[in-house]
Design a protein around this motif. Structure first.
Motif, short mmCIF file in Angstrom:
data_model
loop_
_atom_site.label_atom_id
_atom_site.label_comp_id
_atom_site.label_asym_id
_atom_site.label_seq_id
_atom_site.Cartn_x
_atom_site.Cartn_y
_atom_site.Cartn_z
N ARG A 91 31.99 38.44 42.89
CA ARG A 91 32.61 37.35 42.11
C ARG A 91 32.27 36.00 42.74
N VAL A 110 35.21 50.86 39.27
CA VAL A 110 35.83 49.96 38.30
C VAL A 110 36.20 48.62 38.94
N TYR A 111 36.44 48.61 40.27
CA TYR A 111 36.73 47.36 40.96
C TYR A 111 35.50 46.46 40.99
N ALA A 114 35.07 45.06 37.39
CA ALA A 114 36.04 43.99 37.15
C ALA A 114 35.60 42.66 37.73
N LYS A 119 30.57 41.00 31.66
CA LYS A 119 30.52 42.45 31.86
C LYS A 119 29.88 43.11 30.65
N PHE A 155 43.24 42.56 41.21
CA PHE A 155 43.15 42.48 39.75
C PHE A 155 43.63 41.12 39.24
N MET A 158 40.76 38.76 39.71
CA MET A 158 39.68 39.04 38.76
C MET A 158 40.11 38.79 37.32
N VAL A 160 42.14 40.50 35.51
CA VAL A 160 42.18 41.77 34.80
C VAL A 160 43.65 42.15 34.65
N LEU A 164 45.66 47.89 33.76
CA LEU A 164 44.58 48.74 34.25
C LEU A 164 45.04 49.50 35.48
N PHE A 187 41.40 45.88 28.87
CA PHE A 187 41.44 45.69 30.31
C PHE A 187 40.46 44.60 30.79
N HIS A 188 39.80 43.91 29.87
CA HIS A 188 38.82 42.85 30.17
C HIS A 188 37.65 43.37 30.99
N LEU A 189 37.19 44.56 30.65
CA LEU A 189 36.06 45.17 31.36
C LEU A 189 34.78 45.15 30.52
#
Length: 190
Positions: A91, A110-111, A114, A119, A155, A158, A160, A164, A187-189
């Protein structure tokens, strides 16, 4: 434009795979006729202690200005704390995340997903509660509480939804829950 980015990432991915097919964390700079300089990282297999340092080393080995930075994810997960460290680095350094067709991003991967500014998911994303020493319970040890607090903070950083984390913790470690397209969006992924 999106197609051109995809083609550029594929070109760099071929170079990454040709250089060392067994590596778990690889970073390579490459030119693109339309986009100009791009930086592509690839994270595959298990996420283990030392991967953060490998990612940092790869990024530092490719200084300069890039028009696009993308990390390709194809990982079965692993260390949550290492994934959180790597995610913060991704990030901070401006990477987008991408799960290509045929790839999986499961467990702690998944981390990393995120962490992307943008994405893209073409493969599968799956979640489950992390394993804790001596038990699979979220409440099994004080380490679990610290880990949960760290996950909540991550999260939030990020941007998120904490829903999640609730979904992750409601899925037994021995099971895997594949996220649907609507869940990825919620989940904003993606």
């Amino acid at each position: 434009m999106r197609r051109r980015v995809f083609q550029a990432v594929i070109s760099c991915a071929v170079l990454l795979c040709a250089n060392n097919a067994l590596a778990k964390v690889e970073v390579q700079a490459g030119p693109d006729k339309t986009l100009g300089p791009i930086l592509v990282a690839k994270v595959s297999e298990d996420i283990v202690p030392g991967d953060y340092e490998a990612l940092l080393k790869g990024i530092k080995a490719n200084p300069g200005k890039f028009n696009r930075k993308v990390v390709m994810l194809d990982s079965i997960g692993g260390s949550v704390s290492e994934a959180i460290r790597m995610g913060r680095l991704l990030r901070e350094t401006g990477f987008d995340t991408w799960v290509p067709s045929g790839a999986v991003c499961q467990g702690s991967c998944v981390y990393l997903l995120a962490a992307g500014h943008a994405k893209t998911v073409r493969g599968h994303v799956a979640i489950h509660r992390p394993y804790y020493p001596g038990s699979d319970s979220v409440h099994s040890a004080s380490k679990a509480s610290a880990s949960r607090a760290s996950q909540v903070a991550y999260f939030k950083e990020m941007q998120v939804p904490l829903a999640l984390l609730e979904a992750i913790n409601s899925t037994e470690p021995r099971r895997m829950r594949v996220l649907t397209a609507s869940e990825l969006a919620r989940f904003h992924l993606r």
